[in-house]
Scaffold this motif. Structure first.
Motif, PDB file in Angstrom:
ATOM      1  N   LEU A 191       0.810  -1.149   0.031  1.00 45.20           N
ATOM      2  CA  LEU A 191      -0.075   0.093   0.068  1.00 45.20           C
ATOM      3  C   LEU A 191       0.810   1.199   0.043  1.00 45.20           C
ATOM      4  O   LEU A 191       0.374   2.258   0.209  1.00 45.20           O
ATOM      5  N   GLY A 192       2.105   1.012  -0.277  1.00 42.45           N
ATOM      6  CA  GLY A 192       3.128   2.387  -0.225  1.00 42.45           C
ATOM      7  C   GLY A 192       3.463   2.895   1.193  1.00 42.45           C
ATOM      8  O   GLY A 192       3.797   4.008   0.994  1.00 42.45           O
TER       9      GLY A 192
ATOM     10  N   GLY B  38      -5.722  -0.569   4.234  1.00 42.53           N
ATOM     11  CA  GLY B  38      -6.046   0.907   3.518  1.00 42.53           C
ATOM     12  C   GLY B  38      -6.672   1.920   4.158  1.00 42.53           C
ATOM     13  O   GLY B  38      -6.221   3.143   4.275  1.00 42.53           O
TER      14      GLY B  38
ATOM     15  N   VAL C 161      -5.400   5.362   2.820  1.00 41.11           N
ATOM     16  CA  VAL C 161      -5.136   5.248   1.425  1.00 41.11           C
ATOM     17  C   VAL C 161      -6.011   4.163   0.928  1.00 41.11           C
ATOM     18  O   VAL C 161      -5.816   3.226   0.142  1.00 41.11           O
TER      19      VAL C 161
ATOM     20  N   GLU D 263      -8.178   4.397  -1.633  1.00 41.07           N
ATOM     21  CA  GLU D 263      -8.014   4.427  -3.146  1.00 41.07           C
ATOM     22  C   GLU D 263      -6.954   3.429  -3.436  1.00 41.07           C
ATOM     23  O   GLU D 263      -7.335   2.458  -4.431  1.00 41.07           O
ATOM     24  N   ARG D 264      -5.932   3.535  -3.073  1.00 40.64           N
ATOM     25  CA  ARG D 264      -4.809   2.630  -3.249  1.00 40.64           C
ATOM     26  C   ARG D 264      -5.093   0.949  -2.820  1.00 40.64           C
ATOM     27  O   ARG D 264      -4.820   0.330  -3.706  1.00 40.64           O
TER      28      ARG D 264
ATOM     29  N   ILE E 294      -7.479  -0.022  -5.629  1.00 40.09           N
ATOM     30  CA  ILE E 294      -6.855  -0.379  -6.908  1.00 40.09           C
ATOM     31  C   ILE E 294      -5.952  -1.799  -6.772  1.00 40.09           C
ATOM     32  O   ILE E 294      -5.951  -2.558  -7.455  1.00 40.09           O
ATOM     33  N   LEU E 295      -5.113  -1.747  -5.624  1.00 39.20           N
ATOM     34  CA  LEU E 295      -4.523  -3.096  -5.473  1.00 39.20           C
ATOM     35  C   LEU E 295      -5.432  -4.379  -5.314  1.00 39.20           C
ATOM     36  O   LEU E 295      -5.009  -5.180  -6.098  1.00 39.20           O
TER      37      LEU E 295
END
Lengths: 303, 350
Positions: free
Chosen positions: A69-70, A151, A156, A158-159, A162-163
């Protein structure tokens, strides 16, 4: 019974998910100010004043989830088994889930400890005033659920979505491709977790991946996730393919009667290097990699 | 009745009397008949239904004959020999230490074997050069070496074979020390825990003809000299001073007996893991059923132990088939229950 648990999980998911969406909608840059209340898998309502910035993870799959998730930069320590991505290797190691180094964790002043259910540790951390969040990480469905939850906690969402979409697409594609390549044929498989012998049943995470790859597990679901089998059972079921650790694969024909098993006789064996097998046994964001490796081997040994 | 039953759980250190021979032979015949029955039954019990197994016996195909003759039969025969070795070890341990709680694992064998297995698993997993020897030995060999090494260490620490009390203490110390080393090693490789746990709970699943014949050979090597030295144990049961005054060479007797004990235990542990309670219960079961001297006990305890482990093996593969219970869990459940009943009966009698 499993179905019941999952259904409950879904019901539980709905209210807080909408709450998170509401909270996130009301603030800038995805950082929730005010009460972001999320219920964990120990049924505790955890309050997050702001998105955690100093995180300790006590399970490799959760470390991988945070990083995917960065948010790898927010980790201040992991458990001793986390080894992906490589940047976490440099972080302090806080023991394991069963023997976490509480003192080290406290000294790092984390604002969140992510772990799977371990009341011994969560209770101790709670006494010391350190917030922890417990997640079930046993099943395939837990992967997407945990990515969404983490997330949201990290701010996060949105991330995370998407993931999740990426993972779902890849997993579906690999499964469909594997099934199509065999024109509907269902090879029987035996996945050995341990040579004593323990198998991965259809109810385990590994078993779920095998099912999605269009194979039939020789172990029936009613035996549980990781049953200790009578070795005779494997001989009788005569699987087409055996997934097994490399060190045990060499000695398979020494086991009484096993030399006659089709997979052993025709060397239809799948073994993986430890970095690949990590992706197969950890229900985390790299699940597609693990499935890809399994599909590759199945294509090779059982064309 | 009580007068001719000198052996007891509370105190069996008194002299053992020659029992009623015909009763002993009757009882031994029952043991042998049970073994024959269990061996037959073991061909029928497994992952298939009993009807299917009967069908295999009458009209065998390639797969079913492999299952019957390469898997089920060596498994049950190997289990018998392993149980017999543990029964023999238990009888020897209780005789040498003149203690009804003595059992084959008394001198640290179980922990030594566990450490050996851990080293061999680590070697297979990590290919560490220093551990290459353990890898070559395999799990069975490593367990044997570990068990023998633990006994040697115990005797070394207790400064010789004559110090009974020292030996028991040293055995406990060695067991704890080796377990600690095992735990520390396993901490570095948590994925080995499951294999280790299976070993500690015992497993008869992979006994093949070569392991069954190895156990058989070791049993013959152990049983004959044990029978020869049995009279010495009888003399020892009168007390060490009395035995010495009867002209018995205590060091020789104890050294031989401990040698047999370690060989028997190491072989059994190497092949089937740390199966508990068989070595403790088998001698008691014999003594409870017939009054015996040590020679008869050394004959009866293996027969009884063999049948016990065979029965436990049968239960372990039958109860939740096609999955399997650890055989050591079955023996512990059955053996523990039996000891409780024995204690309860005895306290009521007194």
């Amino acid at each position: 019974m499993v179905g019941g648990v999952r259904a409950r999980g879904k019901r539980r998911a709905a209210p807080w998910f909408s709450l998170c969406v509401l909270v996130l909608a009301g603030c800038h840059a995805g950082v929730a100010s005010g009460a972001n209340v999320v219920r964990d898998d120990l049924q505790r309502d955890i309050h997050f004043e702001h998105a955690p910035q100093r995180i300790v993870t006590l399970l490799p799959s959760l470390t991988e989830t945070v990083c995917a998730l960065g948010a790898c930069g927010r980790l201040v320590a992991t458990d001793r088994y986390s080894n992906w991505p490589s940047q976490v290797l440099a972080l302090p190691k806080a023991g394991g889930l069963d023997d976490a180094e509480i003192e080290l964790i406290v000294s790092l002043k984390p604002d969140l400890v992510l772990l799977s259910r371990s009341e011994r540790i969560t209770d101790r951390l709670a006494e010391l005033g350190i917030p922890s969040f417990a997640l079930n990480t046993d099943r395939f469905a837990d992967i997407a659920r945990n990515i969404t939850t983490v997330g949201n906690i990290l701010g996060v969402p949105e991330r995370a979505s998407i993931l999740n979409d990426t993972i779902t697409d890849e997993v579906n594609a690999i499964g469909a491709q594997a099934r199509a390549a065999r024109h509907g044929a269902e090879p029987t498989v035996y996945f050995e977790v341990d040579p004593t012998p323990y198998a991965a049943g259809p109810g385990s995470f590994i078993g779920e991946l095998l099912t999605q790859l269009g194979t039939r597990n020789i172990v029936s679901a009613d035996l549980g996730a990781f049953p200790k089998l009578n070795p005779e059972y494997v001989v009788r079921e005569n699987p087409d393919v055996i997934f097994i650790a490399d060190k045990d694969a060499q000695h398979l024909s020494d086991r009484p009667g096993w030399a006659d098993i089709r997979a052993v006789r025709e060397r239809r064996l799948c073994s993986f290097e430890s970095d690949v097998s990590d992706t197969i046994v950890r229900p985390g964001p790299r699940v597609a990699d693990g499935m890809h490796a399994m599909a590759d081997c199945l294509r090779r040994v059982n064309p | 009745m009580n007068a001719v039953r000198p052996a007891s759980i509370a105190l069996h250190t008194g002299p053992l009397i020659d029992g009623d021979r015909s009763r002993l032979y009757f009882w031994l015949a029952i043991c042998v008949a049970t073994t024959a029955l269990l061996t037959g039954a073991s061909l029928l019990v497994g992952t298939s239904s009993i009807e299917t197994s009967l069908g295999w016996l009458t009209s065998p195909d390639a797969q079913s004959s492999v299952i019957l003759w390469q898997i089920r039969l060596p498994r049950t025969i190997g289990a018998w020999f392993a149980g017999a070795l543990l029964g023999l070890g238990g009888a020897i341990a209780q005789g040498v230490f003149r203690n009804p709680l003595a059992e084959p694992y008394l001198l640290g064998t179980a922990s030594g074997a566990a450490l050996g297995v851990t080293l061999s698993l680590l070697a297979a997993d990590a290919s560490i050069a220093e551990l290459a020897w353990a890898g070559k030995l395999g799990v069975t060999g490593a367990a044997c070496v570990g068990a023998v090494a633990a006994i040697a260490l115990t005797i070394l620490l207790s400064r010789g074979v004559l110090q009974t009390a020292n030996q028991l203490l040293a055995g406990i110390v060695v067991a704890f020390l080796l377990s600690a080393v095992t735990s520390l090693l396993l901490l570095t490789k948590p994925e080995l825990w499951r294999a280790m746990q299976s070993f500690l709970l015992g497993s008869t699943g992979f006994l093949n003809w070569s392991s069954a014949s190895l156990l058989g050979i070791v049993f013959c090597i152990c049983a004959l000299p044990a029978a020869l030295f049995a009279r010495g144990l009888d003399a020892l049961s009168l007390g060490e001073d009395t035995a010495a005054s009867l002209g018995l060479s205590l060091p020789k007797l104890r050294l031989c007996m401990l040698g047999i004990l370690s060989l028997a235990t190491a072989a059994a542990v190497g092949e089937v893991g740390v199966v508990g309670f068989v070595g403790l219960v088998a001698p008691h079961l014999v003594r409870e059923s017939v009054a015996v001297n040590n020679r008869q006990l050394l004959l009866g305890a293996p027969l009884c132990g063999g049948a016990l482990l065979q029965a436990a093996d049968l239960v372990s593969r039958w109860v939740i088939h096609p999955a399997e219970l650890p055989v050591g869990a079955v023996t512990a459940a059955v053996g523990g229950t039996y000891l409780v009943v024995l204690l309860w009966r005895r306290s009521r009698r007194e």
